[in-house]
Design a protein around this motif. Structure first.
Motif, PDB file in Angstrom:
ATOM      1  N   ILE A 335       0.869  -1.177   0.000  1.00  0.00           N
ATOM      2  CA  ILE A 335       0.000   0.000   0.000  1.00  0.00           C
ATOM      3  C   ILE A 335       0.902   1.222   0.000  1.00  0.00           C
ATOM      4  N   ARG A 336       0.680   2.102  -0.971  1.00  0.00           N
ATOM      5  CA  ARG A 336       1.430   3.359  -1.020  1.00  0.00           C
ATOM      6  C   ARG A 336       0.439   4.517  -0.919  1.00  0.00           C
ATOM      7  N   ILE A 337       0.751   5.469  -0.051  1.00  0.00           N
ATOM      8  CA  ILE A 337      -0.117   6.618   0.174  1.00  0.00           C
ATOM      9  C   ILE A 337       0.730   7.877   0.158  1.00  0.00           C
ATOM     10  N   GLN A 338       0.260   8.878  -0.552  1.00  0.00           N
ATOM     11  CA  GLN A 338       0.866  10.201  -0.469  1.00  0.00           C
ATOM     12  C   GLN A 338      -0.247  11.198  -0.183  1.00  0.00           C
ATOM     13  N   SER A 339      -0.093  11.961   0.901  1.00  0.00           N
ATOM     14  CA  SER A 339      -1.136  12.904   1.293  1.00  0.00           C
ATOM     15  C   SER A 339      -0.506  14.111   1.967  1.00  0.00           C
ATOM     16  N   PRO A 340      -0.958  15.312   1.610  1.00  0.00           N
ATOM     17  CA  PRO A 340      -0.409  16.503   2.267  1.00  0.00           C
ATOM     18  C   PRO A 340      -0.903  16.664   3.690  1.00  0.00           C
ATOM     19  N   TYR A 341      -2.091  16.119   3.977  1.00  0.00           N
ATOM     20  CA  TYR A 341      -2.698  16.254   5.295  1.00  0.00           C
ATOM     21  C   TYR A 341      -3.135  14.860   5.748  1.00  0.00           C
ATOM     22  N   PHE A 342      -2.252  14.191   6.459  1.00  0.00           N
ATOM     23  CA  PHE A 342      -2.478  12.804   6.866  1.00  0.00           C
ATOM     24  C   PHE A 342      -2.894  12.780   8.328  1.00  0.00           C
ATOM     25  N   LEU A 343      -4.209  12.802   8.550  1.00  0.00           N
ATOM     26  CA  LEU A 343      -4.771  12.765   9.899  1.00  0.00           C
ATOM     27  C   LEU A 343      -5.943  11.794   9.928  1.00  0.00           C
ATOM     28  N   PRO A 344      -5.681  10.511   9.671  1.00  0.00           N
ATOM     29  CA  PRO A 344      -6.779   9.538   9.635  1.00  0.00           C
ATOM     30  C   PRO A 344      -7.374   9.304  11.012  1.00  0.00           C
ATOM     31  N   ASP A 345      -8.650   8.896  11.026  1.00  0.00           N
ATOM     32  CA  ASP A 345      -9.279   8.558  12.301  1.00  0.00           C
ATOM     33  C   ASP A 345      -8.803   7.180  12.753  1.00  0.00           C
ATOM     34  N   GLN A 346      -9.266   6.766  13.915  1.00  0.00           N
ATOM     35  CA  GLN A 346      -8.796   5.507  14.492  1.00  0.00           C
ATOM     36  C   GLN A 346      -9.196   4.297  13.654  1.00  0.00           C
ATOM     37  N   VAL A 347     -10.317   4.381  12.957  1.00  0.00           N
ATOM     38  CA  VAL A 347     -10.742   3.259  12.120  1.00  0.00           C
ATOM     39  C   VAL A 347      -9.768   3.061  10.958  1.00  0.00           C
ATOM     40  N   LEU A 348      -9.390   4.159  10.294  1.00  0.00           N
ATOM     41  CA  LEU A 348      -8.430   4.052   9.193  1.00  0.00           C
ATOM     42  C   LEU A 348      -7.044   3.658   9.699  1.00  0.00           C
ATOM     43  N   ILE A 349      -6.662   4.200  10.838  1.00  0.00           N
ATOM     44  CA  ILE A 349      -5.377   3.780  11.418  1.00  0.00           C
ATOM     45  C   ILE A 349      -5.389   2.279  11.680  1.00  0.00           C
ATOM     46  N   GLY A 350      -6.510   1.783  12.189  1.00  0.00           N
ATOM     47  CA  GLY A 350      -6.626   0.342  12.424  1.00  0.00           C
ATOM     48  C   GLY A 350      -6.522  -0.456  11.144  1.00  0.00           C
ATOM     49  N   ALA A 351      -7.101   0.041  10.056  1.00  0.00           N
ATOM     50  CA  ALA A 351      -7.019  -0.666   8.778  1.00  0.00           C
ATOM     51  C   ALA A 351      -5.582  -0.716   8.271  1.00  0.00           C
ATOM     52  N   LEU A 352      -4.862   0.393   8.395  1.00  0.00           N
ATOM     53  CA  LEU A 352      -3.473   0.432   7.934  1.00  0.00           C
ATOM     54  C   LEU A 352      -2.581  -0.462   8.798  1.00  0.00           C
ATOM     55  N   THR A 353      -2.752  -0.387  10.101  1.00  0.00           N
ATOM     56  CA  THR A 353      -1.902  -1.185  10.983  1.00  0.00           C
ATOM     57  C   THR A 353      -2.218  -2.674  10.864  1.00  0.00           C
ATOM     58  N   THR A 354      -3.476  -3.018  10.634  1.00  0.00           N
ATOM     59  CA  THR A 354      -3.829  -4.424  10.421  1.00  0.00           C
ATOM     60  C   THR A 354      -3.195  -4.951   9.154  1.00  0.00           C
ATOM     61  N   ALA A 355      -3.206  -4.130   8.096  1.00  0.00           N
ATOM     62  CA  ALA A 355      -2.544  -4.534   6.853  1.00  0.00           C
ATOM     63  C   ALA A 355      -1.057  -4.758   7.090  1.00  0.00           C
ATOM     64  N   ALA A 356      -0.419  -3.870   7.834  1.00  0.00           N
ATOM     65  CA  ALA A 356       1.012  -4.020   8.121  1.00  0.00           C
ATOM     66  C   ALA A 356       1.277  -5.292   8.914  1.00  0.00           C
ATOM     67  N   ARG A 357       0.407  -5.595   9.866  1.00  0.00           N
ATOM     68  CA  ARG A 357       0.582  -6.814  10.658  1.00  0.00           C
ATOM     69  C   ARG A 357       0.398  -8.064   9.798  1.00  0.00           C
ATOM     70  N   ARG A 358      -0.376  -7.968   8.741  1.00  0.00           N
ATOM     71  CA  ARG A 358      -0.564  -9.108   7.839  1.00  0.00           C
ATOM     72  C   ARG A 358       0.634  -9.324   6.923  1.00  0.00           C
ATOM     73  N   GLY A 359       1.595  -8.401   6.963  1.00  0.00           N
ATOM     74  CA  GLY A 359       2.771  -8.527   6.123  1.00  0.00           C
ATOM     75  C   GLY A 359       2.752  -7.624   4.902  1.00  0.00           C
ATOM     76  N   VAL A 360       1.721  -6.794   4.770  1.00  0.00           N
ATOM     77  CA  VAL A 360       1.666  -5.839   3.672  1.00  0.00           C
ATOM     78  C   VAL A 360       2.610  -4.683   3.969  1.00  0.00           C
ATOM     79  N   GLN A 361       3.411  -4.304   3.000  1.00  0.00           N
ATOM     80  CA  GLN A 361       4.291  -3.153   3.187  1.00  0.00           C
ATOM     81  C   GLN A 361       3.460  -1.880   2.992  1.00  0.00           C
ATOM     82  N   VAL A 362       3.410  -1.063   4.010  1.00  0.00           N
ATOM     83  CA  VAL A 362       2.622   0.169   3.974  1.00  0.00           C
ATOM     84  C   VAL A 362       3.579   1.356   4.024  1.00  0.00           C
ATOM     85  N   ASP A 363       3.585   2.140   2.939  1.00  0.00           N
ATOM     86  CA  ASP A 363       4.433   3.333   2.859  1.00  0.00           C
ATOM     87  C   ASP A 363       3.553   4.568   2.794  1.00  0.00           C
TER      88      ASP A 363
END
Length: 484
Positions: A335-363
């Motif tokens: 997963i690659r993300i580029q954003s000028p204003y990166f302030l996700p809520d806890q639900v989106l943070i949970g989705a990103l961190t869950t993906a990382a825990r599954r072994g997905v590289q999140v940049d």
């Protein structure tokens, strides 16, 4: 003195107290019945209870979402049906465009947007104002029938004058022109560009209005969309406003960066639906699709599968938010993300961190230099929440980058106007385009990887090294991030 007046004078304090209680309780009941986000509900209840009179008034002005109850829903539904009819190039085999995991992503997307996924499109990236502005101006200058332009910021500067002059020239040669600018974004420059356009006959309207008219309750909501449609066949969309800070010729070494997109194919009809609906909401004028759309949308050889994903505080509330969750859930490798204003809520943070825990590289790439200092401080305050679970965060090098990009597994991309923050995902009217195409995803991946190669990695150690005062400052500002 009448008995009524004596009663009012004698019990003045009691009556004021009773009125404040009635207002506060009424507002609290309305909050409990209508708010979906428990944090927002708790915050508003606190405001109306502990700020008698002022709290309920403030809630009435900016806290109630009246747009969901607009009386123009039936017209919007008809527009969407017409747009779907024009964008009827179905995608029979999605795996020809993207990875097999995107089949389930499409199913999820089907539930959050009523636009169909259509083939036969071409979506080309334009790197910065140096590429985007000349392409847009040339398209305006070559227009034969119509120009529809919608933007958040239309500055009264050198670039704004160039666009205004091209629009005026188009109008004077008989082209139908409609310009829609957000009522807050238009005031980024003084005086505004509106008078220059109107005095030459160009039809210009403001989305929403200022805070002294009957639309005061909409003052906290902004139309952040950027769309231009010419002759009903060619379009531009993305995150770039009309202002000189993106043009190297003018700002030289301090030029801000962004990625805009040139769009052709059946999806242009979907962009037209969005414009027509926003125009109706702002002006009351109904634009007929057939009067503004090319008779036949040409199928482009690139044959990209794509569709529009509008979001806003109406029936499309949290559409983009839901799509981001689905994209994180299906990701398998990157997963690659580029954003000028990166302030996700806890639900989106949970989705990103869950993906990382599954072994997905999140940049995640954020600007090294931000045009909004408070946003930068707030972002730094919560980066530890994604870093500590394996996500990688990078500060881009060079000048401020306004690009809003996301790719999943080099197969699927999301481009458009949305930021990863509460304002974009809940309050603003936004327009994004999801694209199932390996070529565009590959280009975006290379662009983000280039930012990573020249950027600075943010680590837990670097966050701790900021010092106690800086960390406390960031956390305090972060508490107000939903309102920034």
């Amino acid at each position: 003195m009448s008995s009524l007046w004596k009663f009012l004078v004698e019990y003045e304090t009691h009556l004021i107290f009773a009125a404040s209680v009635i207002l506060s309780v009424s507002a609290a009941v309305h909050i409990a019945l209508t708010k979906r986000d428990v944090r927002a509900a708790i915050a508003w209840v606190g405001v109306v209870i502990f700020s008698p009179f002022l709290g309920p008034v403030l809630y009435f002005v900016v806290g109630i979402n009246r747009i969901r109850q607009t009386r123009i829903k039936s017209h919007r539904d008809r527009l969407i049906k017409e747009g779907a009819d024009h964008a009827s190039v179905t995608v029979s085999d999605l795996t020809r465009h993207a990875g097999p995991q995107c089949v389930s992503l499409k199913k999820a997307s089907d539930t959050v947007t009523r636009f169909p996924l259509c083939g036969g499109n071409e979506i080309l990236p334009l790197n910065g104002g140096d590429q985007a502005y000349p392409a847009m101006l040339n398209t305006i200058d070559s227009a034969l029938e119509s120009i529809l332009l919608q933007t958040y910021i239309f500055d009264n500067d050198i670039v704004g004058h160039r666009f205004a002059d091209s629009l005026i020239a188009a109008y004077e040669r008989g082209v139908r022109v409609r310009v829609l600018i957000d009522s807050i974004g238009v005031r980024y420059s003084h005086p505004t560009i509106v008078h220059r356009l109107r005095e030459h006959g160009v039809t210009v309207e403001l989305f929403e209005t200022n805070a002294v008219t009957w639309r005061m309750p909409y003052a906290n909501m902004r139309c952040h969309r950027k769309i231009m449609i010419v002759d009903g066949a060619r379009a531009f969309a993305g995150g770039m406003n009309i202002r000189e800070e993106f043009l190297t010729e003018i700002t030289r070494d301090s030029t801000a960066r962004d990625i805009h997109f040139h769009v052709q194919g059946p999806i242009v009809a979907q962009l037209l639906v969005i414009f027509c609906h926003d125009w109706l909401f702002s002006t009351g004028e109904k634009l007929k699709m057939d009067d503004w759309l090319a008779p036949q949308s040409p199928l482009m050889p690139a044959d990209m599968a794509a569709r529009c994903v509008p979001s806003g505080p109406d029936r499309e509330i949290e559409s983009t938010h839901k799509l981001l969750l689905a994209a994180c859930a299906v990701a398998q490798t990157h997963i690659r993300i580029q954003s000028p204003y990166f302030l996700p809520d806890q639900v989106l943070i949970g989705a990103l961190t869950t993906a990382a825990r599954r072994g997905v590289q999140v940049d995640i790439v954020i600007p090294g230099r931000n045009n909004l200092r408070l946003i930068q401080y707030a972002m730094m305050a919560q980066l530890d929440q994604v870093i500590e679970t394996g996500c990688r965060v990078w500060k881009g090098a060079g000048n401020f980058d306004h690009s809003k990009l996301m790719t999943v597994d080099d197969s699927w991309s999301l481009v458009g106007s949305s930021n990863w923050d509460s304002r974009s995902l809940r309050l603003n009217f936004e327009i994004d385009i999801e694209v199932y195409d390996r070529r565009l995803a590959g280009w975006i991946s290379e662009t983000i990887d280039n930012e990573i190669a020249h950027g600075e990695r943010v680590t837990l150690e670097s966050l701790r090294s900021q010092g106690l005062l800086a960390t406390l400052r960031n956390k305090l500002i972060w508490l107000a991030s939903p309102y920034l």
